[in-house]
Design an enzyme around this catalytic site. Structure first.
Site, PDB file in Angstrom:
ATOM      1  N   HIS A 288      38.925  22.255  28.758  1.00  0.00           N
ATOM      2  CA  HIS A 288      39.696  23.357  29.345  1.00  0.00           C
ATOM      3  C   HIS A 288      41.050  22.818  29.783  1.00  0.00           C
ATOM      4  O   HIS A 288      41.162  21.697  30.278  1.00  0.00           O
ATOM      5  CB  HIS A 288      38.928  23.923  30.554  1.00  0.00           C
ATOM      6  CG  HIS A 288      39.789  24.656  31.531  1.00  0.00           C
ATOM      7  ND1 HIS A 288      40.238  24.077  32.709  1.00  0.00           N
ATOM      8  CD2 HIS A 288      40.289  25.909  31.518  1.00  0.00           C
ATOM      9  CE1 HIS A 288      40.971  24.953  33.375  1.00  0.00           C
ATOM     10  NE2 HIS A 288      41.021  26.064  32.684  1.00  0.00           N
TER      11      HIS A 288
ATOM     12  N   GLY B 138      43.962  42.497  33.671  1.00  0.00           N
ATOM     13  CA  GLY B 138      44.165  41.780  32.423  1.00  0.00           C
ATOM     14  C   GLY B 138      43.232  42.262  31.322  1.00  0.00           C
ATOM     15  O   GLY B 138      42.309  43.049  31.551  1.00  0.00           O
ATOM     16  N   ARG B 139      43.476  41.788  30.126  1.00  0.00           N
ATOM     17  CA  ARG B 139      42.696  42.208  28.961  1.00  0.00           C
ATOM     18  C   ARG B 139      41.381  41.428  28.940  1.00  0.00           C
ATOM     19  O   ARG B 139      41.359  40.213  28.785  1.00  0.00           O
ATOM     20  CB  ARG B 139      43.493  41.955  27.684  1.00  0.00           C
ATOM     21  CG  ARG B 139      42.883  42.551  26.434  1.00  0.00           C
ATOM     22  CD  ARG B 139      43.911  42.521  25.317  1.00  0.00           C
ATOM     23  NE  ARG B 139      43.406  43.105  24.085  1.00  0.00           N
ATOM     24  CZ  ARG B 139      42.860  42.401  23.091  1.00  0.00           C
ATOM     25  NH1 ARG B 139      42.756  41.090  23.199  1.00  0.00           N
ATOM     26  NH2 ARG B 139      42.439  43.001  21.993  1.00  0.00           N
TER      27      ARG B 139
ATOM     28  N   HIS C  34      25.851  26.787  43.567  1.00  0.00           N
ATOM     29  CA  HIS C  34      24.489  27.309  43.549  1.00  0.00           C
ATOM     30  C   HIS C  34      23.529  26.376  42.818  1.00  0.00           C
ATOM     31  O   HIS C  34      22.312  26.513  42.942  1.00  0.00           O
ATOM     32  CB  HIS C  34      24.459  28.705  42.905  1.00  0.00           C
ATOM     33  CG  HIS C  34      24.902  28.734  41.479  1.00  0.00           C
ATOM     34  ND1 HIS C  34      26.209  28.527  41.092  1.00  0.00           N
ATOM     35  CD2 HIS C  34      24.212  28.948  40.321  1.00  0.00           C
ATOM     36  CE1 HIS C  34      26.317  28.622  39.781  1.00  0.00           C
ATOM     37  NE2 HIS C  34      25.116  28.869  39.283  1.00  0.00           N
TER      38      HIS C  34
ATOM     39  N   ARG D 286      50.196  27.022  34.841  1.00  0.00           N
ATOM     40  CA  ARG D 286      50.588  28.362  35.265  1.00  0.00           C
ATOM     41  C   ARG D 286      51.666  28.310  36.338  1.00  0.00           C
ATOM     42  O   ARG D 286      51.868  27.293  37.008  1.00  0.00           O
ATOM     43  CB  ARG D 286      49.368  29.121  35.800  1.00  0.00           C
ATOM     44  CG  ARG D 286      48.704  28.436  36.977  1.00  0.00           C
ATOM     45  CD  ARG D 286      47.367  29.083  37.340  1.00  0.00           C
ATOM     46  NE  ARG D 286      46.735  28.394  38.469  1.00  0.00           N
ATOM     47  CZ  ARG D 286      45.933  27.345  38.354  1.00  0.00           C
ATOM     48  NH1 ARG D 286      45.660  26.856  37.147  1.00  0.00           N
ATOM     49  NH2 ARG D 286      45.403  26.774  39.415  1.00  0.00           N
TER      50      ARG D 286
END
Length: 297
Positions: free
Chosen positions: A103, A256-257, A172, A107
């Site tokens: 990943h 957002g899409r 979790h 931004r």
């Protein structure tokens, strides 16, 4: 001086460069999918490639009159400001289980209010999620991350590595998502020019951190056992992205899409009830020898 035009030009150029390199590596083309006025968002996606089972490299530039809840939760002073956010986000899922998932995100956020100076920051990072661990691959990745940050301060790599270990953690499950990398957010120390340059360093260094690992492992033979374990571990990736990832939540809350936001999901995933690897197996070694955070350098 805030130069959002230069940031957008860099991000769109980075997307094109990464995709061109990945297309040459895979041998198959990426699909281009653009929407929004003026090319505000472009998804570049590959499915069932020769190497990548699924991968996406997205650019988006979105604006709004009020910050989404995920953004103001840790910056409440920004509530009610106009904002724009832009960046490149990618996730790559190779088919071969001996090649890791990865990943990258870089931004920039700018929040404005009449009569006040704009508030801006950069964020991003990259991390690695192997299914079968190789120490030399992990060392290469972390060394590459260190080199990305070296021009901007000797202490940054340790700080951003620790931040990555803490962020990409499934609370979790009490379990890391992968072997980490670097992560940073709210970066505005030292001025716009420095922060932009640091973000560029991370974006520009990504391919060298990741592709040599894939090139080394791409022809490693595998069978159903390895594919089965890969699908099981991919379930952890899905759980993190849907439960904990702020970027996923921000995208959904900001309108957002959905197809582009969820392009990070792997194509084949499995869950089992209370499954544990065979003691002494290579699958168990992922948990004992690789997932626990450590100083790989």
């Amino acid at each position: 001086m805030i130069d959002s035009g230069a940031v957008k030009a860099y991000f769109t150029g980075l997307q094109e460069h990464i995709v061109a390199t990945l297309e040459a590596f895979d041998g198959q083309p990426f699909r281009r999918d653009q929407w929004g006025k003026g090319g505000r968002a472009t998804a570049m996606l590959i499915e069932d490639g020769d190497f990548f089972e699924r991968g996406g490299v997205n650019f988006s530039h979105v604006t709004g009159d009020a910050m989404p809840a995920t953004a103001t939760a840790h910056r409440p002073e920004l509530a009610g400001r106009r904002w724009e956010a832009m960046g490149v986000s990618l996730v790559l899922h190779p088919r071969n289980p001996y090649c890791p998932t990865t990943h990258l995100n870089v931004r920039c956020f700018i929040a404005s209010k009449d009569g006040e100076a704009p508030v801006w920051w950069f964020g991003g990072g990259t991390d690695l999620t192997p299914y079968y661990g190789f120490a030399e691959d992990v060392v290469h990745f972390h060394r590459s991350c260190r080199d990305m940050l070296a021009p901007f301060g000797a202490d940054l790599h340790a700080r951003y590595k620790r931040w990555c270990d803490e962020y990409f953690f499934l609370k979790h499950r009490n379990e890391p998502r992968g072997i980490g990398g670097i992560f940073f957010d709210d970066l505005n120390e030292g001025g716009f020019k420095r922060c932009f340059a640091l973000t560029q360093g991370v974006g520009n260094g990504f391919l060298n951190a990741y592709l040599p690992i894939c090139d080394k492992r791409r022809d490693t033979p595998y069978g159903e056992r390895e594919r089965d374990f890969q699908a099981y571990r991919r379930g952890r990736y899905v759980e993190f992205n849907l439960v904990w990832d702020r970027g996923t939540l921000f995208g959904l809350q900001s309108g957002g899409r959905t197809e582009a936001i969820l392009m990070s999901m792997p194509p084949v995933v499995k869950w089992r009830y209370d499954w544990h690897p065979v003691p002494g197996s290579r699958e168990e070694k992922l948990y004992t020898d690789f997932l626990p955070p450590r100083d790989w350098l």
